[in-house]
Design a protein around this motif. Structure first.
Motif, PDB file in Angstrom:
ATOM      1  N   PHE A  18      -5.668   3.702   4.773  1.00 50.26           N
ATOM      2  CA  PHE A  18      -5.604   2.241   4.810  1.00 50.26           C
ATOM      3  C   PHE A  18      -5.431   1.794   6.260  1.00 50.26           C
ATOM      4  CE2 PHE A  18      -3.766   3.856   0.884  1.00 50.26           C
ATOM      5  CZ  PHE A  18      -4.549   3.221  -0.073  1.00 50.26           C
TER       6      PHE A  18
ATOM      7  N   CYS B 281      -5.052  -1.379   8.449  1.00 46.35           N
ATOM      8  CA  CYS B 281      -4.733  -2.806   8.338  1.00 46.35           C
ATOM      9  C   CYS B 281      -4.843  -3.479   9.695  1.00 46.35           C
ATOM     10  CB  CYS B 281      -3.314  -2.991   7.797  1.00 46.35           C
ATOM     11  SG  CYS B 281      -3.016  -2.145   6.243  1.00 46.35           S
TER      12      CYS B 281
ATOM     13  N   LEU C 279      -8.334  -5.475   5.805  1.00 44.65           N
ATOM     14  CA  LEU C 279      -8.044  -4.089   5.449  1.00 44.65           C
ATOM     15  C   LEU C 279      -9.331  -3.297   5.285  1.00 44.65           C
ATOM     16  CD1 LEU C 279      -6.055  -1.869   4.398  1.00 44.65           C
ATOM     17  CD2 LEU C 279      -6.427  -2.812   2.114  1.00 44.65           C
TER      18      LEU C 279
ATOM     19  N   VAL D  36     -10.355   0.198   3.633  1.00 40.99           N
ATOM     20  CA  VAL D  36      -9.863   1.224   2.709  1.00 40.99           C
ATOM     21  C   VAL D  36     -10.864   2.373   2.682  1.00 40.99           C
ATOM     22  CG1 VAL D  36      -9.118   1.729   0.356  1.00 40.99           C
ATOM     23  CG2 VAL D  36      -8.831  -0.571   1.279  1.00 40.99           C
TER      24      VAL D  36
ATOM     25  N   LEU E  31       0.816  -1.216   0.000  1.00 45.61           N
ATOM     26  CA  LEU E  31       0.000   0.000   0.000  1.00 45.61           C
ATOM     27  C   LEU E  31       0.850   1.265   0.000  1.00 45.61           C
ATOM     28  CD1 LEU E  31      -2.686  -1.165   2.580  1.00 45.61           C
ATOM     29  CD2 LEU E  31      -2.988  -0.942   0.109  1.00 45.61           C
TER      30      LEU E  31
ATOM     31  N   GLN F 265      -1.703   6.538   5.652  1.00 45.82           N
ATOM     32  CA  GLN F 265      -2.522   7.502   4.926  1.00 45.82           C
ATOM     33  C   GLN F 265      -1.684   8.296   3.944  1.00 45.82           C
ATOM     34  OE1 GLN F 265      -4.063  10.893   7.220  1.00 45.82           O
ATOM     35  NE2 GLN F 265      -2.911  10.168   8.985  1.00 45.82           N
TER      36      GLN F 265
END
Length: 540
Positions: free
Chosen positions: A320, A322, A332, A334, A239, A301
């Motif tokens: 994001f 996690c 996750l 999002v 990511l 972020q």
């Protein structure tokens, strides 16, 4: 996943988003050429030039010098490992809007099994997912008047884990005080349920992340949840890797194009025991307008400010959240959003963006799963395996070096220079009945087992749809319309056979054709939400 990605768009930016930083962290490392460049300035130009390629190609280098010119090397800082306890953190459990109203939800943080549910007052409760009677999973139970009931023997729990009913107990006997379950503190913040994992230390509310852009007037986001078959550290480094987007996600939306793959520039402005932060951008743009922040334990972020033609400042965030869910698994959340949406994006329903986000993760899944397998097999730090480029992999190297600092306080970790392997073997449920029961009873799609919904964790339905109320509702609606239109089409064809008039036959058959087109459209929409993406060269 946004239809237009502002972080890779060559739009005009204002001075970047202000994000609070520790006052004693003024040192900045700029990774735009073949050497690290320390700068003591506390501010930066929005059009800071970077010339990685020009510097590297200026003169022929011997092999060793060439490697040093393009690969991320040691920072020169040997920071001591700090005190770290993974349980003294808030972990993102779930989007509040997707927590089921009528069923408990089984979740995990590392190897700790939890059950989340709403009580009779609408308050979120989180228990250890284990009945004190005979260790049955409470997430396979049910909610009765806001109380969580174990479906093995009917024991019921409420509030702070107190047992309030044991059907087998004699009428004159009291419920034992030890018949209670462990509880975990949970908080709802900006639409996300966070859990404090420590049972020894009081929750530190100041550690709950707060995202400035999400509190701005007019901010709108598209939020999705995904279960993924690889370690959370693999997920996080994916990511924070903008360099792979043009290649792996070519034409997935209108901003990812493989011909745009190019060197990137990075500027690390913060390194602390809590994470790191800095700016990045494309070399050819000559600026670094994107601000990335990673914060312990697993929050990432990307922020950007864009000034439109009228001089109005707009804010965009890719967030994001996690959560490690065991060895080789992660979940996750999002959240892509901004204070201004593309007019084109408004034409598409939310479920379209959700299925597009699922497609993005499926495009990466084969690569990331193989990474996970090799890390576990080789059992060496990433510096022995990775070739991190300064012009693409700076954030990945920063993340693995951060793991060196705190990994000793985690159940396991893979750092840049250190590793600690899992001490406990991964638990695999072998009984098919148990697997089906677990998926059908502990997840929001309770009882939803069928041909399309076969319990396959590689299936998009189980990775996303069951965790999303909106997509589940859409799939059910399309299924209902498909069935109704199929029945109408059959009825119209039967009527066309029975009637004698030519005009009536033509009208009925035309109507049946339209109904069939509707059936096809509904089938396509269902497939978009439940069928995995497969690259063209991999298809049979």
């Amino acid at each position: 996943m946004a239809l237009v990605n502002p972080f890779l768009s060559p739009t005009r930016s204002s001075l970047p988003l202000r994000v609070s930083a520790p006052p004693n962290r003024a040192l900045r490392w700029t990774l735009c050429s073949h050497s690290l460049k320390p700068s003591l300035s506390s501010s930066r130009s929005k059009r800071a030039r970077c010339g990685a390629t020009a510097d590297i190609r200026a003169a022929p280098l011997v092999d060793g010098e060439a490697d040093h010119a393009v690969l991320v090397g040691p920072t020169g800082e040997e920071e001591p490992r700090g005190d770290y306890d993974w349980t003294e953190e808030w972990y993102p459990l779930y989007l509040a809007q997707n927590v089921p109203e009528d069923a408990p939800l089984g979740l995990k943080v590392f190897d700790k099994q939890l059950v989340l549910f709403k009580d009779a007052n609408g308050h979120f409760r989180c228990y250890e997912d284990r009945c004190p009677h005979r260790l049955a999973k409470l997430s396979e139970g049910q909610l009765i008047d806001g109380k969580l009931e174990c479906l093995y023997h009917g024991w019921q729990f409420e509030g702070e884990g107190k047992c309030v009913k044991i059907p087998q107990l004699p009428a004159d006997a009291k419920i034992p005080r030890s018949a209670c379950v462990r509880t975990y503190e949970v908080r709802d913040s900006q639409g996300v349920i966070w859990v404090w994992m420590s049972l020894k230390t009081a929750p530190n509310v100041s550690k709950i992340p707060w995202f400035e852009n999400f509190a701005r007037p007019g901010f709108q986001d598209v939020s999705t949840t995904h279960e993924l078959p690889y370690d959370h550290s693999i997920l996080l480094e994916n990511l924070m890797d903008p360099a792979h987007i043009p290649i792996s996600h070519d034409r997935t939306d209108w901003t990812a194009k493989r011909e745009d793959a190019q060197p990137l520039c990075f500027e690390v402005t913060e390194r602390t025991d809590r994470g790191f932060a800095g700016w990045w951008g494309r070399e050819k743009d000559g600026s670094m307008p994107n601000f990335l922040r990673f914060e312990a334990p697993c929050v990432l972020q990307n922020n950007r400010e864009i000034v439109d033609k009228n001089g109005e400042k707009n804010y965009f965030t890719g967030l994001f959240l996690c959560r490690p869910t065991g060895q080789g698994k992660s979940m996750l959340v999002v959240r892509f959003g901004g204070t201004k949406r593309s007019p084109l994006a408004k034409l598409f329903p939310k479920w379209y963006f959700h299925q597009n986000a699922s497609k993005v993760f499926e495009q990466d899944m084969g690569f990331l799963s193989s990474q996970n397998e090799i890390l576990l097999k080789e059992k060496v730090p990433t510096k022995e395996l990775y070739l991190n480029l300064k012009s693409s992999d700076t954030w990945v190297a920063e993340y693995r070096k951060w793991m060196d600092k705190v990994g000793h306080g985690m159940p396991y970790h893979f750092g840049h220079s250190s590793i600690s392997l899992p001490k406990e073997p991964a638990v695999v449920e072998h009984a098919p009945a148990g697997l089906v029961a677990g998926l059908s009873a502990s997840l929001p799609a309770k009882g939803g087992i069928g041909t399309m919904h076969a319990p396959n964790l590689a299936n998009r339905y189980f990775r996303h749809v069951i965790h999303c109320k909106g997509c589940r509702t859409v799939v059910k609606a399309f299924q209902a319309w498909k069935n109704a239109l199929s029945a109408v089409a059959v009825a119209l064809i039967a009527m066309a056979i029975l009637v004698s008039g030519t005009q009536w036959k033509a009208l009925l058959l035309a109507s049946a054709s339209l109904s069939s087109i509707g059936v096809y459209a509904c089938s396509t929409a269902i497939a978009m939400n439940t069928t995995n993406f497969i690259r063209t060269h991999r298809r049979l």
